[in-house]
Structure formats: C-alpha cells, structure tokens
Design an enzyme around this catalytic site. Sequence first.
Site, PDB file in Angstrom:
ATOM      1  N   GLY A  78       0.829  -1.206   0.000  1.00 45.44           N
ATOM      2  CA  GLY A  78       0.000   0.000   0.000  1.00 45.44           C
ATOM      3  C   GLY A  78       0.856   1.246   0.000  1.00 45.44           C
ATOM      4  O   GLY A  78       2.051   1.206  -0.305  1.00 45.44           O
ATOM      5  N   ASN A  79       0.245   2.369   0.344  1.00 44.89           N
ATOM      6  CA  ASN A  79       0.982   3.622   0.453  1.00 44.89           C
ATOM      7  C   ASN A  79       0.371   4.456   1.582  1.00 44.89           C
ATOM      8  O   ASN A  79      -0.595   4.040   2.223  1.00 44.89           O
ATOM      9  CB  ASN A  79       0.988   4.380  -0.878  1.00 44.89           C
ATOM     10  CG  ASN A  79      -0.402   4.685  -1.380  1.00 44.89           C
ATOM     11  OD1 ASN A  79      -1.175   5.393  -0.744  1.00 44.89           O
ATOM     12  ND2 ASN A  79      -0.755   4.140  -2.554  1.00 44.89           N
ATOM     13  N   TYR A  80       0.934   5.650   1.800  1.00 39.05           N
ATOM     14  CA  TYR A  80       0.563   6.452   2.964  1.00 39.05           C
ATOM     15  C   TYR A  80      -0.597   7.413   2.719  1.00 39.05           C
ATOM     16  O   TYR A  80      -0.900   8.252   3.564  1.00 39.05           O
ATOM     17  CB  TYR A  80       1.768   7.256   3.447  1.00 39.05           C
ATOM     18  CG  TYR A  80       2.888   6.410   3.982  1.00 39.05           C
ATOM     19  CD1 TYR A  80       2.715   5.630   5.128  1.00 39.05           C
ATOM     20  CD2 TYR A  80       4.134   6.384   3.347  1.00 39.05           C
ATOM     21  CE1 TYR A  80       3.743   4.848   5.618  1.00 39.05           C
ATOM     22  CE2 TYR A  80       5.177   5.605   3.836  1.00 39.05           C
ATOM     23  CZ  TYR A  80       4.974   4.843   4.974  1.00 39.05           C
ATOM     24  OH  TYR A  80       5.988   4.078   5.457  1.00 39.05           O
TER      25      TYR A  80
END
Length: 398
Positions: free
Chosen positions: A209-211
């Site tokens: 995923g990412n932030y």
Amino acid sequence: MILKGKHIVLGISGGIAAYKSATLLRLLVKGGAEVQVVMTPSGKEFITPVTLSALSGKPVVSEFFTANTGEWHSHVDLGLWADLMVIAPATASTLGKMANGIADNMLITTYLSAKEHVMVAPSMDLDMFASPSTQRNLALLKADGVEIIEPKSGELASHLVGKGRMEEPEEIVRRIEAFFSRCESLGGKKVLVTAGPTYENIDPVRFIGNYSSGKMGFALAGELARRGAEVTLVAGPCSLPTPPGKVSRIDVVSAKDMLSACEAHFDDCDAAILSAAVADYRPEVCAESKIKREKEGDMEMRLVRNPDIASTLGKRKGNRLLVGFALETDNEVENALGKMERKNLDMIVLNSLKDPEAGFNKDTNKITIIRRDGEQMSFPSKSKQEVAGDIVDCMFRQ
C-alpha cells in the site's frame, strides 16, 4: 434574491462585537433568509434576546431547556434545519470549544450537529487573537472545513490598536451570499472523484500500500457537493467520513476494484478528478492462507503491472473534463506535463514531495495547477479544503 428562503443559524457569543450582530441579523432577514439565533449565556450580557427575537421573528435559543415550560431545544434538529451556520462574533473561548469539541452550551452542541457549511467571524483583543492557542484553534477549524472570516485591524474595546475587530455585517452578508452562489454553481453536474490509497493483497493479512490518507479527495468531493454537484466518490481504504450533500460513496480495496467502479460510473459523469494514490504494481499471486516465515533464506515476490486508471479513462473521455494528480520528487513540472499528455488529461495538479507542506497524511497542501492550454498556476500552502476550492475553481471557470 440569493438569500430568499435560506435557513441560517446565527450564533452569538459573549463579546463586545455582539452589538454588530443585530445589524447582521437585520440584513439577513431583509434579504429573505429565515434566521434562528443561538446565543451563549455570556452573549446575553452584551445584547438582549428580546432585541434579537424582535428582529428575527423567532424566540432566541440559549439554553437546552426553557426554564418556565421545560421545553427542550434540540441542537440536532437545528443542525439538520440549517443551510448555513454563522457565528458572529466568535470569541476565543468559543473558537477553542469548537476546535476541541467541548460541548458545554447550546451554541457548541449546535455547531457539532451542523451538517452544512459553518462560518466564524472572530472578535477579540489583538493579543488574544495573536496568541498561539487561538491561532492553533483557527488552524484546526480550517482543517475541519470551517470558513474563517478574518477580523480587521483597528481600535479595539481595550483602546489598543491591532487585529481583532469583527468584520462589518455588510461584508459578512456578502460572504454569505457568495457562499450560496457557489452552492448553486454546479447544480446538474455529475463528477466522479477517486480518493485514498489502494491495497494490493499479498495474503489474507498483508498487503502492498501507500501512505495516502484520502483527505485531498474527500475535500474535493465535499467542495463539489457544496457547490451543488452530484458526486460519485470511489474511495480506497480509509477511515474518513463521507462528506455531506449529494455524495454517493463506493468503497474499494485494490486498483482493479477502483478501475471497475470508475468504468461503471464514468460514462454518466461530466467530469472526473483522479486524486487517489493508486498502486502501480500488485503481487502476481495472492496466497490463500498466511505466508509463514521460513527458518532460513529470503522471500522473493513477483510484481505485475496494475491497470492505469487515468489512461483507461483518458482514452474514452470524449468531451468530459478529466483531472489528474502528479506527486513528484524530481523534474516536477516536466514529469507532470508528460503525464498529462500521455494520459489525455485536461488538467493536472502537481505536488512535490520535497515540499514539507505537501504530500501524504497532512492537513495542508501546496499545489501547482497545469492546464492543457499550458497555463500554470502556483498556490501557497493552504488547508486541503481551501486547495479543493482552488482546484474546482480552475476546473469550472468560464
């Protein structure tokens, strides 16, 4: 008459500028608005409920119960009734309670129940306004989407001269009229918005995923809805509440899920804003059960390319307006221009990860908007709600 038939809650807290509230109330009623006054107990020390009731044609609400009848005043009903809430004057105490959810009077509980837009017109002495606490509370309120009507400089009740005078009633009315004009500006438009990250599963308990928090996309959806548009919000995994108004939310997990939702709704839209941070790659194989750690050695995972949502929609956009985002670390403008061309976008919003006030999980953003005709507009750091307003302005300007 833009105010005709509008429901406005006018909040009055305990400051000397409460005398201006009578003029503000008269102007709103004269413009055709239906106004319900809600006062703090200390507000009654500066201007009487009798005066305000005579001007509004409604009993003033100040306490949770009417003393002689026991009638209960529902802050929830007031929040649902209002098309707009304006607090003028807003003292330092009231701003602090609003920012921190201290619901100890009828005005604050009504604010916490408000479903529509809220404006505040601060009024206090210059040192109180300049104090770090007040500025911090104003920043929190801005981040929550509250519109701040900045006070003016001049002679104050303390006879000092500085910033802290509540804005004049005529200007506050102009801001209210401008708000309602914006509310109707996108009536009949349908806009698709993507927001948040995507998660690409490795196994039942792990993902790539990412932030991204989704804050920018949700702010855009809220701004569009406030201007009267019907919004389809395709949201990756995030915990943000759905913005009020005509917002239909579709929750998705992966890039493929997001693409499917966008394709299903794109043809029915007039415009799309692709603000989601979509994973470029996903694991080739997602394990059906949790992958156990081996006693020795490393693990290798093969990644395959995800579908490109912007390119896919760009190929079939026709006369729809398509807006993308570019989060860059190097050669920012050059890379953004290339992305806009490759994906057939009409406008791209550029963020730089080098800027500490932009990027993931922040309440502020600092953007450059690049249009297909080559025009570039750079903006200072603002709350994401304000940035959303700039983006929508640039999209739909005549």
